[in-house]
Each structure stands twice: as structure tokens, then as C-alpha cells.
Write a protein that holds these residues in place. Structure first.
Motif, PDB file in Angstrom:
ATOM      1  N   PHE A  58       3.565   2.354  -7.158  1.00  0.00           N
ATOM      2  CA  PHE A  58       3.723   3.310  -6.061  1.00  0.00           C
ATOM      3  C   PHE A  58       4.186   4.642  -6.656  1.00  0.00           C
ATOM      4  CE2 PHE A  58       4.926  -0.920  -4.376  1.00  0.00           C
ATOM      5  CZ  PHE A  58       3.897  -1.085  -3.452  1.00  0.00           C
ATOM      6  N   PRO A  59       3.330   5.676  -6.636  1.00  0.00           N
ATOM      7  CA  PRO A  59       3.696   6.952  -7.254  1.00  0.00           C
ATOM      8  C   PRO A  59       4.910   7.603  -6.578  1.00  0.00           C
ATOM      9  CG  PRO A  59       1.323   6.816  -6.932  1.00  0.00           C
ATOM     10  CD  PRO A  59       1.922   5.666  -6.187  1.00  0.00           C
ATOM     11  N   VAL A  60       5.639   8.349  -7.355  1.00  0.00           N
ATOM     12  CA  VAL A  60       6.876   8.979  -6.890  1.00  0.00           C
ATOM     13  C   VAL A  60       6.645   9.786  -5.609  1.00  0.00           C
ATOM     14  CG1 VAL A  60       6.526  10.970  -8.427  1.00  0.00           C
ATOM     15  CG2 VAL A  60       8.814  10.487  -7.541  1.00  0.00           C
ATOM     16  N   GLY A  61       7.540   9.598  -4.643  1.00  0.00           N
ATOM     17  CA  GLY A  61       7.565  10.406  -3.431  1.00  0.00           C
ATOM     18  C   GLY A  61       6.602   9.997  -2.340  1.00  0.00           C
ATOM     19  N   LEU A  62       5.644   9.089  -2.620  1.00  0.00           N
ATOM     20  CA  LEU A  62       4.654   8.737  -1.604  1.00  0.00           C
ATOM     21  C   LEU A  62       5.169   7.600  -0.707  1.00  0.00           C
ATOM     22  CD1 LEU A  62       1.259   8.897  -3.540  1.00  0.00           C
ATOM     23  CD2 LEU A  62       2.476  10.690  -2.289  1.00  0.00           C
ATOM     24  N   ILE A  63       4.781   7.645   0.559  1.00  0.00           N
ATOM     25  CA  ILE A  63       5.156   6.602   1.513  1.00  0.00           C
ATOM     26  C   ILE A  63       4.461   5.301   1.126  1.00  0.00           C
ATOM     27  CG2 ILE A  63       4.994   5.861   3.919  1.00  0.00           C
ATOM     28  CD1 ILE A  63       5.139   8.804   4.734  1.00  0.00           C
ATOM     29  N   HIS A  64       5.222   4.208   1.074  1.00  0.00           N
ATOM     30  CA  HIS A  64       4.652   2.921   0.703  1.00  0.00           C
ATOM     31  C   HIS A  64       5.378   1.787   1.420  1.00  0.00           C
ATOM     32  CE1 HIS A  64       7.917   3.677  -2.176  1.00  0.00           C
ATOM     33  NE2 HIS A  64       8.027   2.358  -2.305  1.00  0.00           N
ATOM     34  N   PHE A  65       4.819   0.583   1.319  1.00  0.00           N
ATOM     35  CA  PHE A  65       5.362  -0.571   2.040  1.00  0.00           C
ATOM     36  C   PHE A  65       4.915  -1.854   1.360  1.00  0.00           C
ATOM     37  CE2 PHE A  65       1.180   0.352   3.724  1.00  0.00           C
ATOM     38  CZ  PHE A  65       0.578  -0.910   3.749  1.00  0.00           C
ATOM     39  N   GLN A  66       5.570  -2.975   1.741  1.00  0.00           N
ATOM     40  CA  GLN A  66       5.125  -4.317   1.363  1.00  0.00           C
ATOM     41  C   GLN A  66       5.298  -5.230   2.571  1.00  0.00           C
ATOM     42  OE1 GLN A  66       8.267  -3.756  -0.986  1.00  0.00           O
ATOM     43  NE2 GLN A  66       7.092  -2.017  -1.753  1.00  0.00           N
ATOM     44  N   GLU A 114      -5.718  14.511   2.461  1.00  0.00           N
ATOM     45  CA  GLU A 114      -6.462  13.260   2.596  1.00  0.00           C
ATOM     46  C   GLU A 114      -5.714  12.211   3.407  1.00  0.00           C
ATOM     47  OE1 GLU A 114      -5.909  14.726  -0.301  1.00  0.00           O
ATOM     48  OE2 GLU A 114      -7.873  15.432  -0.954  1.00  0.00           O
ATOM     49  N   ASN A 115      -4.391  12.043   3.124  1.00  0.00           N
ATOM     50  CA  ASN A 115      -3.612  10.972   3.764  1.00  0.00           C
ATOM     51  C   ASN A 115      -4.362   9.651   3.686  1.00  0.00           C
ATOM     52  OD1 ASN A 115      -1.414  12.619   4.557  1.00  0.00           O
ATOM     53  ND2 ASN A 115      -2.608  13.387   6.274  1.00  0.00           N
ATOM     54  N   ARG A 116      -4.858   9.327   2.495  1.00  0.00           N
ATOM     55  CA  ARG A 116      -5.666   8.134   2.305  1.00  0.00           C
ATOM     56  C   ARG A 116      -4.782   6.927   2.017  1.00  0.00           C
ATOM     57  NH1 ARG A 116      -9.167   5.889  -1.999  1.00  0.00           N
ATOM     58  NH2 ARG A 116      -8.390   7.463  -3.464  1.00  0.00           N
ATOM     59  N   LEU A 117      -5.056   5.812   2.699  1.00  0.00           N
ATOM     60  CA  LEU A 117      -4.316   4.579   2.495  1.00  0.00           C
ATOM     61  C   LEU A 117      -4.950   3.776   1.362  1.00  0.00           C
ATOM     62  CD1 LEU A 117      -2.177   2.486   3.334  1.00  0.00           C
ATOM     63  CD2 LEU A 117      -3.839   1.597   4.992  1.00  0.00           C
ATOM     64  N   ILE A 118      -4.132   3.442   0.361  1.00  0.00           N
ATOM     65  CA  ILE A 118      -4.581   2.630  -0.769  1.00  0.00           C
ATOM     66  C   ILE A 118      -3.802   1.326  -0.726  1.00  0.00           C
ATOM     67  CG2 ILE A 118      -4.669   2.470  -3.291  1.00  0.00           C
ATOM     68  CD1 ILE A 118      -5.032   5.495  -3.358  1.00  0.00           C
ATOM     69  N   THR A 119      -4.506   0.202  -0.563  1.00  0.00           N
ATOM     70  CA  THR A 119      -3.838  -1.075  -0.356  1.00  0.00           C
ATOM     71  C   THR A 119      -4.392  -2.156  -1.279  1.00  0.00           C
ATOM     72  OG1 THR A 119      -5.399  -1.805   1.357  1.00  0.00           O
ATOM     73  CG2 THR A 119      -3.474  -0.547   2.081  1.00  0.00           C
ATOM     74  N   GLY A 172       0.804  -1.213   0.000  1.00  0.00           N
ATOM     75  CA  GLY A 172       0.000   0.000   0.000  1.00  0.00           C
ATOM     76  C   GLY A 172       0.836   1.262   0.000  1.00  0.00           C
ATOM     77  N   PHE A 173       0.170   2.376  -0.276  1.00  0.00           N
ATOM     78  CA  PHE A 173       0.800   3.692  -0.164  1.00  0.00           C
ATOM     79  C   PHE A 173      -0.209   4.674   0.408  1.00  0.00           C
ATOM     80  CE2 PHE A 173      -0.918   3.680  -4.519  1.00  0.00           C
ATOM     81  CZ  PHE A 173      -1.571   4.908  -4.594  1.00  0.00           C
TER      82      PHE A 173
END
Length: 224
Positions: free
Chosen positions: A153-161, A137-142, A130-131
Motif C-alpha cells: 500500500f503506497p504511502v498516503g493512499l487510502i487502503h483497507f483489508q 483517476e481515483n482508481r481502485l486496485i484490489t 485494496g487501495f
């Protein structure tokens, strides 16, 4: 006449803005193989090797088929193939990583790539990824991914796996920069050197100061 000047200024500002937000610059030659020497042609942060001295080794990196050790605190290992490993990537605006995840719980911690969008392809296992979108908004998209699935994962956004399967997981990711950079959020905030003033973090995260002090004393693992 004044109206024409306004339009001209607007167009120039628009062009400047588009250049400012561009990614790695497009090359104006076949290649610019990076070298460590400090003489020669300087392109995009690197000096170029004489094209006559370039060989296949400058465009080659072996071993991304080899599983990596994931017995570390976060349960993952990132193996990069960027301009640091493949000098021929200099000016080409692209790189690659392999990510190995330990069975259930293997985590590529929340992080950002300041200079690149990432396209992730799952080869083995099941990943919860997700990112988070930007303010306000700070919306979580998973999404839960399986072998063959792709996620962006768009450039610069916080993301994880995060590996939610019982077996090892493997993914490959392409990034739109020869040197995408990585900022692991926890490491950067609580493991910086020298440390950020605890009063700053106490107020920023609305935590008790003792919690901040505890977090700053932890060993923050770098899986890259």
C-alpha cells in the motif's frame, strides 16, 4: 552567466524538493533510544537516552504471537510495534503491526498512513485488500490474498483489508516509518472532535443533512 545562475537555482530547488519528500531521516549514529525526559539530545521528535544506559529492553517487544480480541464493531484489532512500544526504533524509519480479523466480515476500515508505505504479509485466512489512487483517476486496485501472499500500500493512499474467509485471519505489516500515523477515514470525517460543520459534509458528500447528522452521532470505533 545568467544561464549558469538558472541552472544552479534549478539544481538547488531539485535538491530541496528531494529532501522535502524524503521519509524518516537517516540516522547519523548507531541508535537514539527514545525517552520521555525533556533534557538531552533531541532527534526526530524524541530525546535520546544516554547510550551507556541503553539495554536490550529498549529494542524488545513481546507478544505479537498472541491472537487479539476481534469482537468489536469493525471485527479487527491492530497491535502496533512502533516507537511508542519500542523506544529503540527512534530514527530507524521502520515499524511493524499485527492485524487480527474476525471470520467473514472482519474489516480494517479504509485508512491512510501519512508517513509510511505499508507491506502486508498474510499469515492466516483470506483477505480482500485494496487501495485507491489519487485524483483524478481515483482508481481502485484490489487483490484477494491467501497465506504467504504480500501486498503493498503506497504511502498516503487510502487502503483497507476485509476478511472474506470463514475463519479468523492474521496479517503482519511492515511500515517505512518509526511512527507511520493512521487516519481512519470514517472516524476522521464523521467522528472528529469537535464535529465538522454538517453543512460542509452535506455538500462535500452530496448527502441529505439528516444522513450527515445520523453519521456524526454514531460511535466510530478505533481498532488501533
Amino acid at each position: 552567466m545568467e544561464g549558469l545562475k538558472f541552472v544552479l537555482v534549478f539544481v538547488l530547488l531539485a535538491l530541496a524538493s528531494s529532501l522535502t519528500f524524503a521519509s524518516d531521516p537517516s540516522p547519523l549514529q548507531d541508535f537514539c533510544v527514545a525517552i520521555n525526559e525533556t533534557d538531552g539530545v533531541f532527534v526526530n521528535g524524541k530525546f535520546c537516552k544516554d547510550p551507556k544506559l541503553v539495554s536490550e529492553k529498549d529494542f524488545f517487544f513481546p507478544g505479537l504471537n498472541i491472537p487479539r480480541n476481534t469482537s468489536n464493531p469493525v471485527g479487527s484489532t491492530v497491535t502496533p510495534a512502533n516507537v511508542a512500544q519500542i523506544p529503540g526504533l527512534n530514527t530507524l524509519g521502520i515499524s511493524l503491526v499485527r492485524i487480527d480479523y474476525a471470520p467473514y466480515g472482519g474489516l480494517n476500515p479504509p485508512h491512510t498512513h501519512p508517513r509510511a508505505t505499508e507491506v502486508l504479509l498474510v499469515m492466516e485466512g483470506t483477505l480482500y485488500v485494496g487501495f485507491v489512487t489519487s485524483n483524478p483517476e481515483n482508481r481502485l486496485i484490489t487483490k484477494v490474498l491467501n497465506p504467504g501472499d504480500v501486498f503493498v500500500f503506497p504511502v498516503g493512499l487510502i487502503h483497507f483489508q476485509f476478511n472474506v474467509g470463514e475463519a479468523n485471519a492474521v496479517a503482519f505489516a511492515g511500515l517505512s516509518s518509526q511512527n507511520p500515523g493512521v487516519i481512519i477515514i470514517g472516524n476522521a470525517v464523521f467522528g472528529s472532535e469537535p464535529p465538522i460543520n454538517p453543512d460542509v459534509l452535506t455538500k462535500a458528500f452530496q448527502l441529505d443533512k439528516s444522513v450527515v447528522n445520523f453519521l456524526q452521532k454514531q460511535f466510530w470505533w478505533d481498532n488501533n
